[in-house]
Every structure is written in structure tokens, then in C-alpha cells.
Scaffold this active site. Structure first.
Site, PDB file in Angstrom:
ATOM      1  N   CYS A  66       0.836  -1.227  -0.151  1.00  0.00           N
ATOM      2  CA  CYS A  66      -0.098   0.095  -0.059  1.00  0.00           C
ATOM      3  C   CYS A  66       1.025   1.433   0.088  1.00  0.00           C
ATOM      4  O   CYS A  66       2.006   1.078   0.350  1.00  0.00           O
ATOM      5  CB  CYS A  66      -0.811  -0.024   1.254  1.00  0.00           C
ATOM      6  SG  CYS A  66      -2.070  -1.133   1.300  1.00  0.00           S
ATOM      7  N   CYS A  70      -2.969   4.897   2.594  1.00  0.00           N
ATOM      8  CA  CYS A  70      -4.276   3.923   2.169  1.00  0.00           C
ATOM      9  C   CYS A  70      -5.133   3.936   3.281  1.00  0.00           C
ATOM     10  O   CYS A  70      -4.962   3.860   4.346  1.00  0.00           O
ATOM     11  CB  CYS A  70      -3.566   2.596   1.983  1.00  0.00           C
ATOM     12  SG  CYS A  70      -4.861   1.532   1.539  1.00  0.00           S
ATOM     13  N   CYS A  97      -2.316  -2.984  -3.591  1.00  0.00           N
ATOM     14  CA  CYS A  97      -3.690  -2.900  -3.166  1.00  0.00           C
ATOM     15  C   CYS A  97      -4.698  -2.514  -4.138  1.00  0.00           C
ATOM     16  O   CYS A  97      -4.286  -1.447  -4.789  1.00  0.00           O
ATOM     17  CB  CYS A  97      -3.487  -2.180  -1.867  1.00  0.00           C
ATOM     18  SG  CYS A  97      -5.028  -1.452  -1.125  1.00  0.00           S
ATOM     19  N   CYS A 100      -5.716   1.630  -2.779  1.00  0.00           N
ATOM     20  CA  CYS A 100      -4.819   2.905  -2.913  1.00  0.00           C
ATOM     21  C   CYS A 100      -4.277   2.864  -4.135  1.00  0.00           C
ATOM     22  O   CYS A 100      -3.464   3.892  -4.362  1.00  0.00           O
ATOM     23  CB  CYS A 100      -4.121   2.872  -1.499  1.00  0.00           C
ATOM     24  SG  CYS A 100      -2.924   1.613  -1.611  1.00  0.00           S
TER      25      CYS A 100
HETATM   26 ZN   LIG Z   1      -3.915   0.080   0.236  1.00  0.00          ZN
END
Ligand SMILES: [Zn+2]
Length: 380
Positions: A66, A70, A97, A100
């Protein structure tokens, strides 16, 4: 049965086979120290967007990595590792991810690029392109496109298109040989449609504008009030400027800049009464100003100024609250710019807009005047 993560870690020792698939390299990482010993962890806890791009973090139990900002659920620091680059995280076996999108430019940049592209499409089109084709081009649903465009620009796509055509008419009126030519060139399908809006767009009829606004007469006078020098100006429609300052000559120059084509006339005796009423109002805003206003500005500025006039005496609002009230959350910066462009001190109470943290922030007519006004109104 559910445990919170802290409790689970006490009850059950960490085991390699808990959680989704992991590569051997990711699994090796668990031997490392807990992430909360690392100064970067504080940025993750704070979801600090300033740390985005500086490092990434991965979560062993989910197998994803991330950006620090995030919004996903906080991971157990024992399962977290830091990576300087995306490729470092991906080489360690982690997937980007899906929330994000660390493998794509930040969401604000993507949104800004999308909206900029839509703006260029609107500007390049002969007539206003329809919303559906703009949304298709941006790869978004109609609703999402409309909302994103408004959040970034503070205007709906239609209002943006109108404002752009108005700019083209203004330019055209200065260079084209006839008013009609300028209107058609700016993309208005009929002269009637333009004339219906011309007062709002130009603040006067096209012929007056072309003639240099020569028929638009503005009367003004400079006086003194509790806040220093004050200039009050009035058009045929109403009070069009209330300016504050220390230097009367500078105030007259400011008026000239604001209405370059108008004929400015120093106040006569009848006008002095208007000035006296405005001065009385500035000294005691709670009394209200019982005079018509001639408010000139862009569509967006007008919306901001209307919202400012709804803040009651003695109250304040933040820039982002005003942005939300006019239905353009995320346009706080544009709201601040509209406040700074306010031509009617106190009558449009931009002094009642403060920063999120309660600090006064800027005021077009000086921070001390803002402080005095708010104190007078009992808001500070
Ligand atoms: Zn994330």
C-alpha cells in the site's frame, strides 16, 4: 467468534500458514522486527499523504502492498514491512492494493488529469459536447464524471462550457467586426440565446461592452470609517464595490482596475447619503445593509458569495464548509480565491471565513481589519 487483532496475537502464536498465499521471500520477512519500531510506521498510522511516493508498506497476512495514506484497515505492525520502491515490494511477492492503487499515479493526479482532459475537449468543441460523451471519454459513469468534474473545478461541465464561451465572446467583442460574428464564433447557436445571458456574462449588453462600457457609469466616493479609508461605488443597478484600505488614492486605482471601461464619477451630494449608510453598516454590520447590490463575478464566485451572505453575524465558517455548502466539496482553494476576489467588503462577509484550525488566515483588506470585524460581531 471474533477477536480483535491484538487479542488474537496473544492467544495464538504467529504461524506461517495463517492468511492467504505467500511467497517464500515474503514469509522470510516475518523474522524481522515489528514495524512499530520504524519511524515510517507513524506515517502509516497517520495515513499521511505526504509520505506517499517516499515509501510503500506491505502486509504479510494479506499479501498486498500500500501507499502510506491507504484508507484500509490498520495492519498489525508485526505483519508490516517497508519498501523504498514499488518494484521492491513486488519483488518481495506482494500485489498492489486495490484500494490505494500504489501501482498507479495518486488518485488526485488521475482525477486532475481526467478533468483537464475534459476541459480541453469542451474548449475544443464547436458546440458544448454532451455529458455522456465526456463521461465515456473519461471512462466513468455519467454520475461519477459529473461529481468528479464539479469537485475539481467547482463548476458543472455545463457551467464550465458556458464560462468558456463567455470568455470567447469577450475576446471576440474586442477583435471581431460585428457583435453577431463574435457571438456565433464563441459557439452560441443563436444570438437570442446569448442575449438572454449577456447581462450575467458581461455585466452589460454586448454593444455597451464593445463601446468600452462607455455608457456604464459608476459613481463613487471615498470616506473614513472605523476600519480606515473606505471607497463606496454604485452602478445603475446597485452598490458594486466597497473597498477598505489606508490610502484613498490606492482605493480609487483599485476601482479603476476593477471597472476599466466604466466612467467613474466622484460622488455628488445625493451619493453622499449612500456612502453614509454603507459606512454606518461597516461600523455596525449587525444593522444590515438596506441597499441593492450589483454583484459581478463568475458563476462560481457568485455561488461562493451567496453562501457567504448566508453566514449570520457572529458566526464563522471554514473554506471547506463553504465548498460543501455550494455543493463543490474539495474546492476549498477555489473558495479561498473567490473570497480574495470579493468586491464588496462586509456586505459580502468574507471576513467570516476562517481556517479549519480556527486561525483567521488571510483577508483581502488586511488581517487586522478581519480581527476587528470579527471581534465587533462577537465571533472572536
Ligand atoms: Zn492500500
Amino acid at each position: 467468534m471474533r477477536f480483535n487483532s491484538k487479542r488474537r496475537s496473544v492467544l495464538r502464536p504467529r504461524r506461517v500458514h495463517i492468511g492467504p498465499m505467500k511467497t517464500a521471500r515474503a514469509a522470510r520477512a516475518e523474522a524481522g522486527p515489528s514495524a512499530d519500531q520504524d519511524p515510517r510506521w507513524a506515517a502509516v498510522v497517520a495515513r499521511d499523504p505526504r509520505a506517499d511516493g517516499i515509501f510503500y508498506y506491505s502486509v504479510r497476512t494479506t499479501g498486498v502492498y500500500c501507499r502510506p495514506s491507504c484508507g484500509s484497515r490498520r495492519a498489525n505492525p508485526r505483519n508490516v514491512r517497508f519498501h523504498r520502491t514499488r518494484s521492491e515490494a513486488e519483488h518481495a511477492g506482494f500485489r498492489p492494493c486495490r484500494r490505494c492503487r500504489p501501482d498507479q499515479p495518486p488518485i488526485e493526479k488521475r482525477r486532475a488529469a481526467m478533468v483537464a482532459d475534459a476541459c480541453r475537449a469542451i474548449e475544443a468543441a464547436e458546440s458544448t459536447p454532451d455529458l455522456a460523451s465526456l463521461a465515456r471519454r473519461a471512462g466513468l459513469s455519467l454520475h461519477h464524471f459529473h461529481r468528479t468534474f464539479k469537485a475539481v473545478t467547482g463548476l458543472t461541465p455545463r457551467a464550465y462550457a458556458d464560462a468558456h464561451r463567455a470568455r470567447r465572446v469577450r475576446q471576440g467583442l474586442r477583435t471581431r467586426s460585428t457583435v453577431t460574428e463574435a457571438i456565433y464564433e464563441a459557439g452560441f447557436s443563436s444570438g437570442g440565446r446569448f442575449y438572454a445571458q449577456s447581462d450575467r456574462i458581461l455585466g452589460m449588453t454586448p454593444s455597451d461592452y464593445r463601446a468600452g462600457g462607455s455608457r456604464a457609469e459608476i459613481r463613487f466616493a471615498v470616506g473614513e470609517c472605523s476600519l480606515g479609508s473606505i471607497l463606496v461605488a454604485r452602478s445603475a443597478k446597485g452598490v458594486c464595490a466597497i473597498l477598505l484600505g489606508d490610502d484613498p488614492a490606492a482605493l480609487v486605482r483599485e476601482l479603476q482596475d476593477r471597472f476599466p471601461r466604466a466612467v467613474l464619477r466622484g460622488g455628488d451630494a445625493a451619493f453622499e447619503e449612500t456612502v453614509a449608510r454603507v459606512v454606518g453598516f461597516v461600523d455596525a454590520p449587525a444593522l444590515g445593509l438596506d441597499l441593492p447590490l450589483d454583484v459581478r463575478g463568475t458563476a462560481f464566485q457568485q455561488r461562493v458569495w451567496r453562501a457567504l451572505r448566508e453566514i449570520p453575524t457572529g458566526a464563522t465558517a471554514t473554506y471547506s464548509e463553504i465548498a460543501a455548502r455550494i455543493g463543490a466539496p474539495g474546492s476549498a482553494r477555489a473558495v479561498a480565491q473567490a473570497c480574495a476576489a470579493n468586491p464588496l467588503a462586509v456586505a459580502i462577509p468574507c471576513h467570516r471565513v476562517v481556517r479549519q484550525d480556527g486561525e483567521l488566515s488571510g483577508y483581502r483588506w488586511g488581517i487586522e481589519r478581519k480581527r476587528t470585524l470579527l471581534r465587533k460581531e462577537g465571533a472572536a
